[in-house]
Write an enzyme that holds these catalytic residues in place. Structure first.
Site, PDB file in Angstrom:
ATOM      1  N   LYS A  14       0.726   4.922   4.732  1.00 12.81           N
ATOM      2  CA  LYS A  14       0.799   3.844   5.720  1.00 12.81           C
ATOM      3  C   LYS A  14      -0.183   2.687   5.471  1.00 12.81           C
ATOM      4  O   LYS A  14      -0.451   1.897   6.365  1.00 12.81           O
ATOM      5  CB  LYS A  14       0.627   4.348   7.170  1.00 12.81           C
ATOM      6  CG  LYS A  14       1.470   5.519   7.549  1.00 12.81           C
ATOM      7  CD  LYS A  14       2.895   5.409   7.057  1.00 12.81           C
ATOM      8  CE  LYS A  14       3.726   4.426   7.854  1.00 12.81           C
ATOM      9  NZ  LYS A  14       5.108   4.365   7.281  1.00 12.81           N
TER      10      LYS A  14
ATOM     11  N   HIS B   3       0.501   9.522  -2.865  1.00  8.87           N
ATOM     12  CA  HIS B   3      -0.491   9.456  -1.778  1.00  8.87           C
ATOM     13  C   HIS B   3      -1.631  10.438  -2.032  1.00  8.87           C
ATOM     14  O   HIS B   3      -2.444  10.690  -1.142  1.00  8.87           O
ATOM     15  CB  HIS B   3       0.162   9.804  -0.435  1.00  8.87           C
ATOM     16  CG  HIS B   3       1.102   8.758   0.079  1.00  8.87           C
ATOM     17  ND1 HIS B   3       0.832   7.408   0.011  1.00  8.87           N
ATOM     18  CD2 HIS B   3       2.309   8.861   0.688  1.00  8.87           C
ATOM     19  CE1 HIS B   3       1.845   6.742   0.544  1.00  8.87           C
ATOM     20  NE2 HIS B   3       2.748   7.591   0.955  1.00  8.87           N
TER      21      HIS B   3
ATOM     22  N   SER C 202      -0.675   3.259  12.505  1.00  8.70           N
ATOM     23  CA  SER C 202       0.588   3.278  11.779  1.00  8.70           C
ATOM     24  C   SER C 202       1.001   4.711  11.452  1.00  8.70           C
ATOM     25  O   SER C 202       2.185   5.084  11.554  1.00  8.70           O
ATOM     26  CB  SER C 202       0.445   2.463  10.486  1.00  8.70           C
ATOM     27  OG  SER C 202       1.669   2.362   9.814  1.00  8.70           O
TER      28      SER C 202
HETATM   29  P1  A3P Z   1       2.741  -0.769  10.669  1.00  5.79           P
HETATM   30  O1  A3P Z   1       3.165   0.598  11.091  1.00  5.79           O
HETATM   31  O2  A3P Z   1       1.346  -1.088  11.103  1.00  5.79           O
HETATM   32  O3  A3P Z   1       3.708  -1.831  11.034  1.00  5.79           O
HETATM   33  P2  A3P Z   1       3.603   2.404   3.880  1.00  5.79           P
HETATM   34  O4  A3P Z   1       4.596   1.612   3.122  1.00  5.79           O
HETATM   35  O5  A3P Z   1       2.382   2.752   3.097  1.00  5.79           O
HETATM   36  O6  A3P Z   1       4.224   3.571   4.550  1.00  5.79           O
HETATM   37  O7  A3P Z   1       3.015   1.455   5.008  1.00  5.79           O
HETATM   38  C1  A3P Z   1       3.782   1.080   6.102  1.00  5.79           C
HETATM   39  C2  A3P Z   1       3.066  -0.007   6.864  1.00  5.79           C
HETATM   40  O8  A3P Z   1       3.100  -1.223   6.095  1.00  5.79           O
HETATM   41  C3  A3P Z   1       3.728  -0.321   8.203  1.00  5.79           C
HETATM   42  O9  A3P Z   1       2.658  -0.758   9.057  1.00  5.79           O
HETATM   43  C4  A3P Z   1       4.650  -1.451   7.785  1.00  5.79           C
HETATM   44  O10 A3P Z   1       5.106  -2.253   8.848  1.00  5.79           O
HETATM   45  C5  A3P Z   1       3.742  -2.230   6.853  1.00  5.79           C
HETATM   46  N1  A3P Z   1       4.473  -3.148   5.967  1.00  5.79           N
HETATM   47  C6  A3P Z   1       5.539  -2.871   5.195  1.00  5.79           C
HETATM   48  N2  A3P Z   1       5.972  -3.965   4.552  1.00  5.79           N
HETATM   49  C7  A3P Z   1       5.133  -4.963   4.912  1.00  5.79           C
HETATM   50  C8  A3P Z   1       5.057  -6.361   4.585  1.00  5.79           C
HETATM   51  N3  A3P Z   1       5.931  -6.923   3.751  1.00  5.79           N
HETATM   52  N4  A3P Z   1       4.061  -7.078   5.159  1.00  5.79           N
HETATM   53  C9  A3P Z   1       3.192  -6.513   5.998  1.00  5.79           C
HETATM   54  N5  A3P Z   1       3.204  -5.214   6.348  1.00  5.79           N
HETATM   55  C10 A3P Z   1       4.172  -4.445   5.815  1.00  5.79           C
END
Ligand code: A3P
Length: 293
Positions: free
Chosen positions: A42, A106, A136
């Site tokens: 996340k 991860h 998140s």
């Molecule tokens: P939130 O839950 O705070 O919205 P991962 O890909 O490591 O699982 O992380 C997911 C997090 O990254 C989520 O955070 C998601 O919304 C955010 N995220 C994914 N794409 C993004 C982007 N293009 N810009 C900003 N945040 C992004």
């Protein structure tokens, strides 16, 4: 695997399917031109994957839509048996993939298969401030039935602080990779920096990958990897896979994508407790995070 308890490998909580295939993960054969995208879950993994793919495809959006992130970049240690209703083996996908490969993990740095270091592979690590990462992760546990039940927000916060969550302690994860960057070819990035100035951070990635992008391509990368575009892109937002496991109506995978949403979750008392504990756990590192922009 639905809502199952976690197993443990070298003191790190991992899913039982990962534990059951751990020997193969550990013996994974990296190739010198492999690229690994490593994060605590996340922290912005999918975002970074999309940026890297756009760079590798020279800004060709259609090529980046060839498959989901989950399959374009094998998730190294992830394993779901067929019986889960969504079979997936990151190892099998990676082994079948032609070079140059980009994979995601991860794992905390000490659990990365040693061949990545033997082959001197490049790694892009992305870290996100603990409070937003925790928020998140909490919502991700709510919507992802492949993970243990998070319990209440307060209960989940306690588990996170104790490192009793999948992939273990956030604190050890970010610190471990921070130390490792002095020994290996690791580009250490921050989610907050990417939000503040995505162009600057994309340029860092370009340089690290020894690639060029002219202004037009750079603009395409920026546009295609914006939160708004990725939220609408089924190849990047997990709506095309794991349909029996992830319930986007509980909380969408592309949830908010901001810095500072923790303020909408932490009470004053919780914040104080978290800060006190944070200071102790982060006293032995030069790593500094921004909790707001
Ligand atoms: P939130 O839950 O705070 O919205 P991962 O890909 O490591 O699982 O992380 C997911 C997090 O990254 C989520 O955070 C998601 O919304 C955010 N995220 C994914 N794409 C993004 C982007 N293009 N810009 C900003 N945040 C992004």
């Amino acid at each position: 695997v639905l809502r199952a308890d976690l197993g443990e490998m070298e003191g790190i909580p991992l899913t039982q399917p990962i534990c059951s295939t751990w020997d193969q993960v550990w013996k994974f054969k990296a190739r010198p031109d492999d690229l690994l995208i490593a994060t605590y879950a996340k922290a912005g993994t999918t975002w970074t994957q999309e940026i890297v793919d756009m760079i590798q495809q020279n800004g060709d959006v259609e090529k980046c839509r060839r498959d989901t992130t989950y399959r374009r970049h094998p998730f190294l240690e992830w394993y779901l048996p067929e019986s889960s209703g969504a079979g997936y083996s990151g190892l099998e996908l990676a082994e079948a993939m032609p070079s140059p490969r980009t994979m995601k993990t991860h794992l905390p740095v000490q659990l990365v298969p040693p061949s990545f270091w033997e082959q001197n592979c490049k790694v892009i690590y992305v870290a996100r401030n603990a409070k937003d990462n925790l928020v998140s992760y909490y919502h991700f546990h709510r919507m992802n039935k492949g993970l243990p039940d998070p319990g209440t927000w307060e209960e989940f916060m306690d588990k996170f602080m104790a490192g009793k969550v999948l992939w273990g302690s956030w604190y050890d994860h970010v610190k471990g990779w921070w130390k490792a960057k002095d020994k290996h070819r690791i580009l250490y990035l921050f989610y907050e920096d990417m939000k503040e100035n995505p162009k600057r951070e994309i340029q860092k990635i370009l340089k690290f990958l020894e690639k060029d992008a002219n202004q037009e391509i750079l603009n395409k990368i920026l546009h295609h990897t914006s939160f708004e575009m990725m939220k609408e892109n089924p190849m990047a937002n997990y709506t095309k896979e794991l349909q029996d496991i992830m319930d986007h109506s509980v909380s969408p995978f592309m949830r908010k994508g901001v810095v500072g949403d923790w303020k909408n979750h932490f009470t004053v008392a919780q914040n104080q407790k978290f800060d006190e504990d944070y200071k102790k756990k982060m006293a032995d590192t030069s790593l500094v995070f921004r909790m707001e922009l």
